[in-house]
Design a protein around this motif. Sequence first.
Motif, mmCIF file in Angstrom:
data_model
loop_
_atom_site.group_PDB
_atom_site.id
_atom_site.type_symbol
_atom_site.label_atom_id
_atom_site.label_comp_id
_atom_site.label_asym_id
_atom_site.label_seq_id
_atom_site.Cartn_x
_atom_site.Cartn_y
_atom_site.Cartn_z
ATOM 1 N N ALA A 119 -75.881 44.363 0.358
ATOM 2 C CA ALA A 119 -76.991 45.006 -0.095
ATOM 3 C C ALA A 119 -77.807 45.985 0.758
ATOM 4 C CB ALA A 119 -78.067 43.907 -0.657
ATOM 5 N N ILE A 120 -77.676 45.571 2.186
ATOM 6 C CA ILE A 120 -78.365 46.352 3.320
ATOM 7 C C ILE A 120 -77.513 47.177 3.952
ATOM 8 C CG2 ILE A 120 -79.777 45.906 5.516
ATOM 9 C CD1 ILE A 120 -80.432 43.408 4.365
ATOM 10 N N TYR A 121 -76.288 46.891 4.139
ATOM 11 C CA TYR A 121 -75.610 48.002 5.181
ATOM 12 C C TYR A 121 -74.654 48.628 4.337
ATOM 13 C CZ TYR A 121 -77.014 45.003 9.197
ATOM 14 O OH TYR A 121 -77.785 44.367 10.091
ATOM 15 N N TRP A 122 -74.069 47.951 3.132
ATOM 16 C CA TRP A 122 -73.238 48.717 2.424
ATOM 17 C C TRP A 122 -71.860 49.169 2.707
ATOM 18 C CZ3 TRP A 122 -71.413 47.966 -1.880
ATOM 19 C CH2 TRP A 122 -71.124 48.853 -2.925
ATOM 20 N N ARG A 123 -71.344 50.241 2.333
ATOM 21 C CA ARG A 123 -70.020 50.724 2.767
ATOM 22 C C ARG A 123 -69.833 51.700 3.921
ATOM 23 N NH1 ARG A 123 -68.892 52.873 -3.327
ATOM 24 N NH2 ARG A 123 -70.084 54.485 -3.201
ATOM 25 N N THR A 124 -70.890 52.132 4.406
ATOM 26 C CA THR A 124 -70.846 53.203 5.603
ATOM 27 C C THR A 124 -71.147 52.464 6.790
ATOM 28 O OG1 THR A 124 -73.115 53.688 5.181
ATOM 29 C CG2 THR A 124 -71.814 55.065 3.928
ATOM 30 N N SER A 125 -71.207 51.314 6.958
ATOM 31 C CA SER A 125 -71.658 50.442 8.239
ATOM 32 C C SER A 125 -70.362 49.665 8.713
ATOM 33 C CB SER A 125 -72.775 49.555 8.044
ATOM 34 O OG SER A 125 -73.020 48.620 8.992
ATOM 35 N N PRO A 126 -69.797 50.007 9.825
ATOM 36 C CA PRO A 126 -68.851 49.197 10.548
ATOM 37 C C PRO A 126 -69.188 47.705 10.918
ATOM 38 C CG PRO A 126 -68.991 51.386 11.707
ATOM 39 C CD PRO A 126 -70.452 51.384 10.632
ATOM 40 N N ALA A 127 -70.674 47.786 11.044
ATOM 41 C CA ALA A 127 -71.338 46.440 11.513
ATOM 42 C C ALA A 127 -70.987 45.304 10.056
ATOM 43 C CB ALA A 127 -72.679 46.623 11.719
ATOM 44 N N ALA A 128 -71.040 46.009 9.124
ATOM 45 C CA ALA A 128 -70.883 45.114 7.808
ATOM 46 C C ALA A 128 -69.480 44.774 7.819
ATOM 47 C CB ALA A 128 -71.421 45.933 6.560
ATOM 48 N N ILE A 129 -68.660 45.879 8.137
ATOM 49 C CA ILE A 129 -67.112 45.331 8.070
ATOM 50 C C ILE A 129 -66.879 44.250 8.863
ATOM 51 C CG2 ILE A 129 -64.773 46.375 8.447
ATOM 52 C CD1 ILE A 129 -65.982 49.041 7.694
ATOM 53 N N ALA A 130 -67.338 44.194 10.200
ATOM 54 C CA ALA A 130 -67.092 43.290 11.138
ATOM 55 C C ALA A 130 -67.460 41.971 10.871
ATOM 56 C CB ALA A 130 -67.754 43.880 12.403
ATOM 57 N N ALA A 131 -68.716 41.782 10.089
ATOM 58 C CA ALA A 131 -69.492 40.707 9.905
ATOM 59 C C ALA A 131 -68.848 40.142 8.645
ATOM 60 C CB ALA A 131 -71.010 40.918 9.500
ATOM 61 N N ILE A 132 -68.279 40.819 7.609
ATOM 62 C CA ILE A 132 -67.455 40.116 6.617
ATOM 63 C C ILE A 132 -66.243 39.917 7.004
ATOM 64 C CG2 ILE A 132 -66.633 40.577 4.190
ATOM 65 C CD1 ILE A 132 -69.206 42.050 3.629
#
Length: 241
Positions: free
Chosen positions: A124-137
């Motif tokens: 919801a917050i980082y969505w698909r343009t954030s490398p940090a979201a990729i790393a977290a998941i």
Amino acid sequence: MFWYNWVAGDIIALAFTYGVILSILKFLEESAKMELFDLNVLRKLCHVMIGLTLMLCWPLFSSGRTGAILASLIPGLVTTRGLIVGLGMGKDEKIIRSLSRYRNSRELLKATMGYVSTITLATAIYWRTSPAAIAAICNLCAGDGIADIAGRRFGSWKLPYNRNKSIVGTTAMATCGFLASLGYMLYFSWLGYIQESSKMVLGFFIVSVASACVESHPLSTELDDNFTVPLASLLVGSFVL
């Protein structure tokens, strides 16, 4: 397909993604019934597949906030039964056995809440343009999930600072979290959401190593690594990605 009506497109994307994840979980459940693997492996494969499959389906949603919010609902929808059982509002021994490590409904609530809230907020917050979201998941799902499987099977050499964790498990977590992050970096770069680079590759490696170190710490087990691992990924990722 639904550029002229993105609301309808997002609803269809939600239904499709939800159906795909449920189908995968049903397949894993039936495989366990056939004794292709035990309940601990089933628990961790569910842990791996929900988040990674959702992220794989992110491009089906629209790029705006509505798409992000609808996509973020899926982890909660998929694990609704587990949350109900964990809250004590229902009984389902099959879910408790398959999704909790110590066969305890309260532990099921803690683990499910941590897992669901992490993926929901990252979506919801980082969505698909954030490398940090990729790393977290990726570190939460692929890293932590495979670490448990590898540690149980090949984890005879224990870490000196935590006898409940193994060198093989921690190494597997860092390796799988990193490789999954690279895979999704290439996937989202190909779709034009992010720009891949050697700096990002190094950043993913640093985040995965840091997440594995946090997961292996005794305090992480007490607090629940479904919270500590993604938090470490986001904090470290904010500096190196």
